[in-house]
Design an enzyme around this catalytic site. Sequence first.
Site, PDB file in Angstrom:
ATOM      1  N   PHE A   1       0.859  -1.190   0.000  1.00  0.00           N
ATOM      2  CA  PHE A   1       0.000   0.000   0.000  1.00  0.00           C
ATOM      3  C   PHE A   1       0.891   1.235   0.000  1.00  0.00           C
ATOM      4  O   PHE A   1       1.758   1.376   0.860  1.00  0.00           O
ATOM      5  CB  PHE A   1      -0.920   0.025   1.230  1.00  0.00           C
ATOM      6  CG  PHE A   1      -1.914   1.158   1.164  1.00  0.00           C
ATOM      7  CD1 PHE A   1      -3.122   0.997   0.489  1.00  0.00           C
ATOM      8  CD2 PHE A   1      -1.630   2.395   1.725  1.00  0.00           C
ATOM      9  CE1 PHE A   1      -4.030   2.049   0.393  1.00  0.00           C
ATOM     10  CE2 PHE A   1      -2.528   3.454   1.630  1.00  0.00           C
ATOM     11  CZ  PHE A   1      -3.734   3.279   0.971  1.00  0.00           C
TER      12      PHE A   1
ATOM     13  N   ASP B   1       9.324   2.893   1.644  1.00  0.00           N
ATOM     14  CA  ASP B   1       8.149   3.644   2.069  1.00  0.00           C
ATOM     15  C   ASP B   1       8.000   3.423   3.575  1.00  0.00           C
ATOM     16  O   ASP B   1       7.470   2.408   4.026  1.00  0.00           O
ATOM     17  CB  ASP B   1       6.920   3.133   1.303  1.00  0.00           C
ATOM     18  CG  ASP B   1       5.631   3.798   1.763  1.00  0.00           C
ATOM     19  OD1 ASP B   1       5.632   4.440   2.828  1.00  0.00           O
ATOM     20  OD2 ASP B   1       4.610   3.653   1.064  1.00  0.00           O
TER      21      ASP B   1
ATOM     22  N   LYS C   1       2.702  10.295   8.210  1.00  0.00           N
ATOM     23  CA  LYS C   1       1.992   9.817   9.397  1.00  0.00           C
ATOM     24  C   LYS C   1       2.458  10.411  10.739  1.00  0.00           C
ATOM     25  O   LYS C   1       2.024  11.482  11.104  1.00  0.00           O
ATOM     26  CB  LYS C   1       2.025   8.284   9.435  1.00  0.00           C
ATOM     27  CG  LYS C   1       1.081   7.669   8.381  1.00  0.00           C
ATOM     28  CD  LYS C   1       0.718   6.262   8.747  1.00  0.00           C
ATOM     29  CE  LYS C   1      -0.056   5.548   7.657  1.00  0.00           C
ATOM     30  NZ  LYS C   1      -1.485   5.793   7.701  1.00  0.00           N
TER      31      LYS C   1
HETATM   32  N1  PLP Z   1       2.403   4.411   2.450  1.00  0.00           N
HETATM   33  C1  PLP Z   1       2.076   3.584   3.453  1.00  0.00           C
HETATM   34  C2  PLP Z   1       2.998   2.459   3.801  1.00  0.00           C
HETATM   35  C3  PLP Z   1       0.892   3.769   4.167  1.00  0.00           C
HETATM   36  O1  PLP Z   1       0.564   2.940   5.146  1.00  0.00           O
HETATM   37  C4  PLP Z   1       0.047   4.838   3.798  1.00  0.00           C
HETATM   38  C5  PLP Z   1      -1.231   5.068   4.492  1.00  0.00           C
HETATM   39  O2  PLP Z   1      -1.764   4.256   5.181  1.00  0.00           O
HETATM   40  C6  PLP Z   1       0.434   5.676   2.751  1.00  0.00           C
HETATM   41  C7  PLP Z   1       1.622   5.436   2.097  1.00  0.00           C
HETATM   42  C8  PLP Z   1      -0.425   6.844   2.330  1.00  0.00           C
HETATM   43  O3  PLP Z   1      -0.337   7.844   3.269  1.00  0.00           O
HETATM   44  P1  PLP Z   1      -1.389   9.058   3.274  1.00  0.00           P
HETATM   45  O4  PLP Z   1      -2.704   8.474   3.665  1.00  0.00           O
HETATM   46  O5  PLP Z   1      -0.831  10.023   4.282  1.00  0.00           O
HETATM   47  O6  PLP Z   1      -1.411   9.610   1.897  1.00  0.00           O
END
Ligand code: PLP
Length: 391
Positions: free
Chosen positions: A132, A217, A246
Amino acid sequence: MDSEEVIELEKKFIMQTYTRQPIVLSHGKGATVWDIDGNSYIDCFAGVAVNSIGHAHPKVALAICHQAQRLIHSSNIYYTREQAELAKLLTGISPHDRVFFANSGAEANEGAIKLARKFTGKSEIIAAENSFHGRTLATVTATGQKKYSEPFRPLPEGFKHVPYGDLGAMADAIGDDTAAIILEPVQGEGGVIVPPEGYLRDVGELARQNDVLLILDEVQTGFGRTGAMFASELFDVRPDITTVAKAMGGGYPIGAVLADERVASAFKPGDHGSTFGGNPLGCAAAIATIEVLLDEKLPERAARMGSYFMARLRQVLQGCDSVRDIRGVGLMIGIELDGDCSRVVDEARKMGVLINCTAGNVIRLVPPLVIKKEEIDAAVDVLGQVIAEVQ
Ligand code: PLP
């Protein structure tokens, strides 16, 4: 307004993109939150792994308050002290030496993808199945779960997926046009999937041998969640680019692309930008948050409390036939059940514990890193009872 009125207004006026829990939150402190009806909850969800330093941390609240009275926004056409100070802090705690400020995880990943393509002059991004990476068009395409991207075709080109944890498949996928590999150090939304021993280190090596960039990520794993400031330390891997968001702002929305100078220098003035990215208010919140993480040694605490939480869960859930696996790193814990876990989420909430169900059958526990032992004990008791009942 009481909770019924709030929920009614939401149903009437807000786009129905979320399946919400039927409570209206009002305030929080540490790992506890209260709803507007006065009920309290042990928060094992932390606003999707955001409130790592606890709710309404006084130092962050004060930093936001002071900054709001001076300068809330400035744009990136001017310099601010807060942005410079935060960039210095981030390069000090991460393996990187340059920062681009964004507002969210998806936006940080978009920036990383653009940077990798600009630096390499190549287009292909290899991501993992079940991953994700966000909700923008490029990041839903990078995300290895079709349900997030299929309804939104046509999708951007140049993304390929391989099974997470399979080094051979990764090696086979790399081609002449591969710019980068993007991976979560631990898959969060995908069900708290911890990679096999040595996988991330070996992918890093593979990337280096093939002149391909490695983007980690760390939007969910970053800032202490896994027991280290960044999970790359834990898994002994050296990414070229790390994306964060986050927990970075203590609840205030801010994200960043962190990269090595060698790679970062590919971005020239005008190549990328954001109106709000790195605005003084967000930076002040993030500076205070990182100082709290360091002062209170929260990554170390996450490692200790995570071991305790997992051990207690194993103790209490050992006789439960419906529990397939309990896994995780630091305070990023998954309990895999043999069926849908949404009823467990409902029942736990009714008993005062907020949890989340991801990947359909995995209870994801990502509490604030400041959660107390007694709160873990109370949450484990509720989970033991609820999982046994639902089974
Ligand atoms: N990358 C990861 C690993 C995530 O868990 C998330 C959100 O849950 C995101 C990217 C996307 O982040 P945002 O919701 O702040 O755009």
